[in-house]
Each structure stands twice: as C-alpha cells, then as structure tokens.
Enzyme design. Structure first.
Site, PDB file in Angstrom:
ATOM      1  N   CYS A  80       0.840  -1.178   0.000  1.00  0.00           N
ATOM      2  CA  CYS A  80       0.000   0.000   0.000  1.00  0.00           C
ATOM      3  C   CYS A  80       0.888   1.246   0.000  1.00  0.00           C
ATOM      4  CB  CYS A  80      -0.948   0.095   1.189  1.00  0.00           C
ATOM      5  SG  CYS A  80      -2.081  -1.285   1.297  1.00  0.00           S
TER       6      CYS A  80
ATOM      7  N   ARG B 213       3.651  -0.255  -4.852  1.00  0.00           N
ATOM      8  CA  ARG B 213       3.379  -0.825  -3.528  1.00  0.00           C
ATOM      9  C   ARG B 213       2.035  -1.535  -3.483  1.00  0.00           C
ATOM     10  NH1 ARG B 213       6.842   1.521   0.392  1.00  0.00           N
ATOM     11  NH2 ARG B 213       5.462   0.681   1.956  1.00  0.00           N
TER      12      ARG B 213
ATOM     13  N   TRP C 245      -2.971  -2.634  -1.780  1.00  0.00           N
ATOM     14  CA  TRP C 245      -2.739  -4.046  -2.092  1.00  0.00           C
ATOM     15  C   TRP C 245      -3.562  -4.800  -1.045  1.00  0.00           C
ATOM     16  CZ3 TRP C 245      -0.720  -8.557   0.092  1.00  0.00           C
ATOM     17  CH2 TRP C 245      -0.366  -9.572  -0.814  1.00  0.00           C
TER      18      TRP C 245
ATOM     19  N   ASN D 258      -1.586   1.353   6.074  1.00  0.00           N
ATOM     20  CA  ASN D 258      -0.749   0.331   5.449  1.00  0.00           C
ATOM     21  C   ASN D 258      -0.354  -0.630   6.556  1.00  0.00           C
ATOM     22  OD1 ASN D 258       1.184  -1.126   4.043  1.00  0.00           O
ATOM     23  ND2 ASN D 258       2.782   0.415   4.348  1.00  0.00           N
ATOM     24  N   GLY D 259      -0.525  -1.941   6.318  1.00  0.00           N
ATOM     25  CA  GLY D 259      -0.161  -2.924   7.338  1.00  0.00           C
ATOM     26  C   GLY D 259      -1.338  -3.835   7.632  1.00  0.00           C
TER      27      GLY D 259
ATOM     28  N   GLU E  33      16.863 -16.727 -10.532  1.00  0.00           N
ATOM     29  CA  GLU E  33      16.421 -15.343 -10.708  1.00  0.00           C
ATOM     30  C   GLU E  33      15.765 -15.164 -12.079  1.00  0.00           C
ATOM     31  OE1 GLU E  33      15.734 -12.943  -9.039  1.00  0.00           O
ATOM     32  OE2 GLU E  33      15.757 -11.225 -10.376  1.00  0.00           O
TER      33      GLU E  33
ATOM     34  N   LYS F 231      11.904 -13.919 -12.810  1.00  0.00           N
ATOM     35  CA  LYS F 231      11.567 -12.800 -13.717  1.00  0.00           C
ATOM     36  C   LYS F 231      10.532 -13.233 -14.739  1.00  0.00           C
ATOM     37  CE  LYS F 231      12.705 -10.199 -11.948  1.00  0.00           C
ATOM     38  NZ  LYS F 231      13.362 -10.158 -10.726  1.00  0.00           N
TER      39      LYS F 231
ATOM     40  N   GLU G  87       7.029 -13.869 -13.133  1.00  0.00           N
ATOM     41  CA  GLU G  87       6.254 -12.748 -12.602  1.00  0.00           C
ATOM     42  C   GLU G  87       5.778 -11.782 -13.671  1.00  0.00           C
ATOM     43  OE1 GLU G  87       8.285 -10.288  -9.649  1.00  0.00           O
ATOM     44  OE2 GLU G  87      10.194 -10.618 -10.641  1.00  0.00           O
TER      45      GLU G  87
ATOM     46  N   HIS H 236      16.028 -37.275 -11.614  1.00  0.00           N
ATOM     47  CA  HIS H 236      15.452 -37.907 -10.418  1.00  0.00           C
ATOM     48  C   HIS H 236      13.955 -37.663 -10.323  1.00  0.00           C
ATOM     49  CE1 HIS H 236      19.397 -39.113  -9.208  1.00  0.00           C
ATOM     50  NE2 HIS H 236      19.820 -37.871  -9.386  1.00  0.00           N
TER      51      HIS H 236
HETATM   52  C1  G6P Z   1       8.849  -8.283  -3.564  1.00  0.00           C
HETATM   53  C2  G6P Z   1       9.336  -7.699  -4.872  1.00  0.00           C
HETATM   54  C3  G6P Z   1      10.607  -8.404  -5.322  1.00  0.00           C
HETATM   55  C4  G6P Z   1      11.662  -8.318  -4.232  1.00  0.00           C
HETATM   56  C5  G6P Z   1      11.136  -8.858  -2.901  1.00  0.00           C
HETATM   57  C6  G6P Z   1      12.091  -8.518  -1.772  1.00  0.00           C
HETATM   58  O1  G6P Z   1       8.398  -9.566  -3.762  1.00  0.00           O
HETATM   59  O2  G6P Z   1       8.343  -7.813  -5.869  1.00  0.00           O
HETATM   60  O3  G6P Z   1      11.094  -7.780  -6.494  1.00  0.00           O
HETATM   61  O4  G6P Z   1      12.788  -9.046  -4.610  1.00  0.00           O
HETATM   62  O5  G6P Z   1       9.886  -8.263  -2.579  1.00  0.00           O
HETATM   63  O6  G6P Z   1      12.118  -7.117  -1.637  1.00  0.00           O
HETATM   64  P1  G6P Z   1      13.311  -6.300  -1.042  1.00  0.00           P
HETATM   65  O7  G6P Z   1      12.846  -4.880  -1.117  1.00  0.00           O
HETATM   66  O8  G6P Z   1      13.498  -6.779   0.358  1.00  0.00           O
HETATM   67  O9  G6P Z   1      14.515  -6.555  -1.881  1.00  0.00           O
END
Ligand code: G6P
Length: 606
Positions: free
Chosen positions: A2, A27, A76, A100-101, A479, A483, A486, A502
């Site tokens: 948020c 956010r 969110w 937020n929270g 990684e 990507k 997502e 396996h």
């Molecule tokens: C969310 C974001 C990711 C990020 C992760 C950790 O899931 O979408 O892109 O890697 O949080 O976030 P941070 O700010 O702790 O790197």
C-alpha cells in the site's frame, strides 16, 4: 504494501497526491482513493474506487484543485477483497484515515468497541478508524496514543480529523512513513520515491511517535506528548530516475540503466586498485572475525544471496547459509556470535527480512545490510550498511537492484578475501579488474538485445518452461525463472540440471521449451550432457552460453553468446540476458510489464 501520501500547504493537494500515488503504485495497485479537506468549511471530501490511480483521476474533476490539504492511498488488498468500499480512505465519525499494514486483532476490536453496525467495509483499517473515533474528543494526539495501545500488528496510519483543518497526523509501527518539507507546504509518504521531486531532505518517522504535518511545520511527539527532534537526511537519488523517460516501461529503462548503476555501486568503493569499504564504515574486524555467514532475504534479493554463497564458499572457504526471511525465525536457526548476518533488500522495508534481522540481533549476531533505499527500516536496524547505488527502482520486477546487490556482494567478498588472506595482492588486482569490467559486459548484452527479443518470440505460446544449469548457472537461473514467471505468467521452473533425472525429467516433452545456461568452466561437460538428456526427450533447447565455449549451434533452437569473463563474474551478463528475455516476452504478450497481477514491490505484510 500500500502506498500512502499526505500533503498540506498552499499548493493544490489533489494533483500532488495523485501524481505521488502513481509513483507509489508499485506498492499495490488494486484500488485507490483520496480525501481532501476544505479549509474554509472543514468538510472532508472522499473519492475512492477499485482500480488504478489513473481511474481515480476521473473521480476528481469536481474542482479538486482548490483543496490544499489531503491524504491518498493505493491499495494491495489483505483484509477485505478488491472493491470500492474496501478502498481507502475510511471515514468513521470524525476520523478519516488511510492505513498500510495489518491490524491482527481487528475482529476483537470490532466487538469490544461495538463497531459492527457502523462499518461500511470488510477491512481491518476501518476498525482502526472506529477505535480512534471512539477515543477522539478534540485531542488528536491523545486519541492516536489511546488507539495504538489497542492495536496489535503492523501499521502506518495517516489521519485527518473532521474538525481540524489543514493538519495531518500519522503514527507507525513497523510499516514505514517518511516526511518532508516542500516548496509550498509539507508532505508525507510511504517511501522516499514519492518525495523526490518535491524535497531535498526527508525524515524517516520513528516508530511509535506521532507526526503532525502543518502547512509550515513538521512536528514530532512521543506517545506521552513530549516534542521530539526531527532528524532529516538528504535525498541524493537522481529523481529523474523515477520517470520512464522515452521507454514504454520502467522495467526496460531499469534494465538499460545497469551499466551505470553497477558502475556507481562499484566506483566509489575501489581506491587505487583496492576494495575500500571505509566510507561505508565497515570495519575489517567484522569481516575477519566471523566463522560463518547467514544471509537472509526475500525474492530477488534472496537470489543475490544464493549467488554470493557459491562465490563465498569457493573463494573464502567459509560456510554460508542462505535463508528465506519468511521461514527464518520459525526454523530455530543456529547462530552464535561468530556468525555474520548479511541481510539484502532493495526497499529496506520487507517485513520478513526486518523481523529476521531483529531476531539475529537479539541473539548477539552482528549484521551488515545491503540496501538500496537510504534510511529505510532495515538500514537503520542493521549494525552496518552497504548502500547499492541503483537509484529508485519502480518496476515491480527487480532488475537493476539485483545487479547492484551482486556488485556490492562482490565488493564485500573481495574485501573479506583480502583481510582473511584468501586473496593475495596480485589476485586482488585481477578480482578488482573483473569487477570493473562488469558494466561493459552488461553493455555487450544490452547492445545485442534484438537477438534476445527474437528468442523471446519462441516463448510467447509456452505454458511451461524449464531453466536448467548447475552451480552458479543454476543460481542465476533461479532469478531468471522468477523474472519470467512474474512478468509473463509462464510457469517456469529453474532446475539443477543434474537433478532432473530424479523425477522432473518426466515432464519434459517437445512442447516445453528448455532454457539452458552454460558459463562455468568446471561444469561445461556435465551441463552439456544434461542438455543432451532433455534433447533426447524431445525438448527444444534455447542456450545461453559463454562465448568461448564450443558447441554445435545447429543442435539448439537458439543460441545466445554471453561475453566471456572469469567464472564468478559471468552471473552479471547472464542475468542481464534473462531479464531482457522476460521483459520481451511480457511486452510482446501485451501485458502490464511494470505491474504484474497480484504483486507489490514492497512487501510490508508477513
Ligand atoms: C517483492 C518484490 C521483489 C523483491 C522482494 C524482496 O516480492 O516484488 O522484487 O525481490 O519483494 O524485496 P526487497 O525490497 O526486500 O529486496
């Protein structure tokens, strides 16, 4: 998650709030709303709806430019689905607030304060507004202090009271709020990205203090009402980085910025050919004295830690565990004061990472944080910080923050190796040269991005893909797979290629593209044999290969050659290629690349 914004001053509040909310949409972006206060009548006008900030703009053509005080929110959803009613702000009696929270005890509070009949939404946030209204008797700070005594959970609450013109109040526990002066007033936001174009300095609001924003003053009080000093820090981010420029999406822009951002992270830490972390205040003793490393992070940042683990263990010969922050404190971790904790986070606000850091510190473990956002909660909680200099990262899918994290980890590993005598003076020179070459290696991949775009077209119809490799190639594929998942919604699994046989090889058919990575000298023949195993089962293999390795290209559906570097340093060009691949698949599919469904960039709920 948020995004929150508040403004009071002499300028038009609505446009500032809407523009700032747009910058904070990463956010959360399932609904948006704002509340504006009419300073003459004291009336508060609310506009909110499910959808994006852009949709909210259509609700604001009622002369909103005349209002000089207001609060806004981009959501969110956690408690209560995505709907107009559940969008913030929430009004209850004389209280209008955004949150937020998560308020964990919201159902208990609903019953204790007999709020049920008056609620219009299903949110925990509206209940916080109800409790605050219960305690409000023309004394805002007292009402806030009373309310937070009852709240369990994490929150940043930003509040306006119906009978108080022009003043915005805020309080936080864990979830962040920052505040700043602007040319024509004062403002607050969930993070500094929203403040950059309006301010030169900002104050991270300390936990459990009450913030008051007046048109011409920012005031801070503790819960007993004692005034507190406001401590500001400089905003030294290039705020033009928070705009898309000529790119269609932030993700592409941020991928393209990497030669510069990696160079920025490296440059100030190399002096006369040596790695020098003294400006970061990191003493050699902390690097020399540990017997093991425990790295904690989430998402992409965790992949940076996993990548570093391979290099730490081979170069330093010390044990490094990588822990997913959300599991960490529940796994009865074994720690002692000879353990060094390294926490990695772009935002510095991920709540699981922050909680894990607090836990390790409570056990007497020393910590270094690798963080992108200055003054963020994790940076402030950690003993030492290395800031990555990636600048504001807006796309939800992290790219430039990742390569900056790897660069920072390389510097840390290099310095550790020197102080632990794992690198001799001559070897340090070649290590540093390899680090300095990273930006040009990224450029070499970016310059051939059209070839990757062509490869991406082969994936447009895919429902599933596998990414296979071993050692560091496997870490970087984790990684790459994140990507692709997502931003393109293609189910992608990164798999250690030796492990396929396996069980998982049962899933390989000719309909499933397999993306293979081969960059590590000691693993070439093993990786190529594993690729043959999937080819024999009909897979079409797209190969990313270090350029000096020989293969018969005709055996593959596509081959992309990565600029050669020594093994440990291949991860940066390799991930750049995978970032571009994910980006092109997503944009060619016509998806909203920067705001994938269900996601938020800053995860401040557990
Ligand atoms: C969310 C974001 C990711 C990020 C992760 C950790 O899931 O979408 O892109 O890697 O949080 O976030 P941070 O700010 O702790 O790197």
């Amino acid at each position: 998650m948020c995004g929150i914004v508040g403004y009071t001053g002499n300028g038009p509040a609505a446009s500032l709030i809407l523009d700032s909310l747009e910058l904070l949409e990463y956010r959360g972006y399932d609904s948006a709303g704002l509340a504006l206060k009419d300073s003459e009548t004291g009336e508060t006008i609310l506009r909110k709806r499910a959808g994006r900030v852009q949709d909210l703009r259509y609700l604001c053509d009622f002369g909103s430019e005349w209002f000089n005080c207001g609060i806004g929110h981009t959501r969110w959803a956690t408690h209560g689905g995505v709907s107009n009613d559940n969008a913030h702000p929430h009004r209850f009696g004389k209280v209008v607030l955004v949150h937020n929270g998560i308020i964990e005890n919201y159902l208990e509070l609903r019953d204790q304060f007999l709020l049920s009949d008056r609620l219009k939404s299903d949110t925990d946030s509206e209940i916080a507004a109800g409790v605050m209204d219960h305690f409000y008797n023309k004394n805002p700070r007292q009402a806030i202090a009373e309310t937070v005594r009852y709240l369990k959970g994490t929150f940043s609450l930003v509040i306006m009271f119906e009978d108080i013109p022009d003043v915005i109040y805020a309080v936080r526990n864990v979830s962040p709020i920052v505040a700043s002066y602007t040319n024509e007033g004062t403002m607050l936001a969930s993070d500094v990205t929203a403040l950059g174009i309006h301010a030169k300095q900002y104050m991270p609001v300390p936990e459990m203090n009450i913030l008051e924003l007046h048109k011409d003053a920012i005031r801070l009080y503790d819960m007993k009402g004692n005034p507190q000093a406001c401590e500001f820090i400089d905003i030294d981010w290039d705020t033009s980085r928070a705009s898309k420029g000529n790119y269609p999406f932030y993700m592409e822009k941020e991928i393209m910025e990497q030669p510069e951002t990696v160079m920025k992270t490296i440059k100030s830490r190399i002096r006369e050919g040596h790695i020098d972390l003294t400006a970061d205040g990191i003493p050699d003793s902390i690097l020399a004295e540990c017997d093991s490393i425990c790295a904690i992070a989430c998402g992409t940042a965790m992949h940076a830690a996993l990548t570093a683990k391979n290099i730490v263990q081979s170069r330093l010969r010390i044990k490094m565990e990588v822990e997913c922050a959300s599991e960490f404190i529940y796994s009865d971790p074994i720690l002692d004061e000879r353990t060094l904790a390294i926490v990695i986070s772009q935002s510095g606000e991920t709540i699981d990472t922050l909680t894990a850091l607090k836990y390790v510190r409570s056990k007497g473990v020393r910590s270094i944080a690798v963080i992108n956002v200055k003054g963020s909660s994790i940076a402030r909680e950690s003993d030492y910080v290395i800031y990555t200099d990636a600048g504001p990262e807006i796309a939800v899918a992290s790219t430039k923050a990742f390569t900056a994290q790897i660069a920072a980890m390389m510097l840390l590993i290099g310095r550790m190796a020197v102080v632990r005598h794992a690198l001799k003076p001559g070897e340090e020179k070649s290590f540093v040269e390899n680090i300095m070459k990273l930006p040009e290696q990224i450029t070499s991949v970016l310059d051939r991005r059209r070839d990757i775009h062509v490869i991406a077209r082969q994936l447009l119809e895919a429902k599933d893909t596998f990414m296979i490799g071993r050692g560091l190639d496997y870490s970087i594929l984790l990684e790459g797979a994140l990507k692709l998942k997502e931003v393109s919604y293609i189910h992608t699994e990164a798999y250690a290629s030796g492990e396929l046989k396996h069980g998982t090889i049962a899933l390989i058919t000719e309909d499933i593209p397999v993306i293979a990575m081969v960059t590590q000298t000691k693993l070439i023949s093993k990786e190529l044999s594993n690729i043959r195993e999937v080819k024999t089962r009909g897979a079409n293999v797209i190969l990313f290969l270090r350029e000096d390795i020989d293969v018969n290209e005709a055996e593959f559906s596509k081959v992309f050659r990565l600029p050669a570097a020594s093994d440990d340093f291949m991860v940066i060009p390799a991930v750049t290629a995978l970032q571009l691949l994910a980006y092109y698949v997503s944009s060619d599919k016509g998806l909203d690349v920067d705001k994938p469904r269900n996601l938020a960039k800053v995860v401040t709920v557990e």
